[in-house]
Scaffold this active site. Structure first.
Site: not given
Ligand code: PRP
Ligand code: HPA
Length: 171
Positions: A62, A99
């Site tokens: 995102r 985690e």
């Molecule tokens: C989510 C979010 C951040 C990250 C934050 O991505 O968009 O990039 O997790 O997590 P953190 O602060 O614990 O490291 P996600 O891992 O869901 O990946 P995606 O956007 O590819 O689905």
């Molecule tokens: N939204 C998107 N990304 C995330 C979230 C959430 O709530 N928690 C951890 N990564």
């Protein structure tokens, strides 16, 4: 808070038990679907850094959407920071702890050394992804001038891990 931003915040969907039981997931898709909300959020993300960066880095997935829009809005370039194994020309890779297990972020070397980079993502949770992204950009010789996220999940303590982050909304 500006009324447009307050309206934008209301558009973030809160989804219980996604992607697994017990997680309250914040989904920015409805905010992005609203032209006015998307625009004010991109402006709020870049505002403290205006004129101080040449490139916006976006974190998969995102963060790409926000970084692409921010780059066009500010006349700068964009660099994708991807999960391991997705890039055809990875130039640097940084692993970080999850985690359970480990993940890694990668980027290509498509910006000159010393480029001033602003890092964007949708959510700051534990901060591991953002901290690894900072290290990755440093390995590429970039000058990270700051980071911004739309939403900080305060209880997860990401700020202590990732350092100073500009946040538009907190939850
Ligand atoms: C989510 C979010 C951040 C990250 C934050 O991505 O968009 O990039 O997790 O997590 P953190 O602060 O614990 O490291 P996600 O891992 O869901 O990946 P995606 O956007 O590819 O689905
Ligand atoms: N939204 C998107 N990304 C995330 C979230 C959430 O709530 N928690 C951890 N990564």
């Amino acid at each position: 808070m500006h009324a447009d931003l307050a309206r934008a915040e209301q558009l973030i969907a809160v989804v219980p038990d996604f992607p697994e039981p017990g997680v309250l997931f914040r989904d920015i898709a409805p905010l992005l679907a609203d032209a006015g909300a998307f625009r004010v959020c991109v402006e709020a993300l870049v505002e403290p850094f205006r004129g101080r960066f040449d490139v916006v880095a976006g974190i998969e997935a995102r963060g790409f959407l926000l970084a692409g829009a921010a780059a066009v809005a500010t006349g700068t370039g964009m660099v994708p920071i991807r999960k391991a194994g997705k890039l055809p020309r990875p130039a640097a890779s940084v692993s970080y702890a999850l985690e359970y297990g480990e993940a890694a972020v990668e980027a290509s070397d498509d910006i000159p050394a010393g480029s001033r980079v602003l890092v964007l993502d949708d959510v700051l949770a534990t901060g591991g992804t953002l901290r690894a992204s900072h290290r990755l950009l440093a390995e590429l010789g970039a000058d990270v001038v700051g980071s911004a996220v739309l939403l900080e999940l305060e209880a997860l303590g990401g700020r202590a891990v990732a350092g100073d982050v500009h946040t538009v909304f907190t939850a």
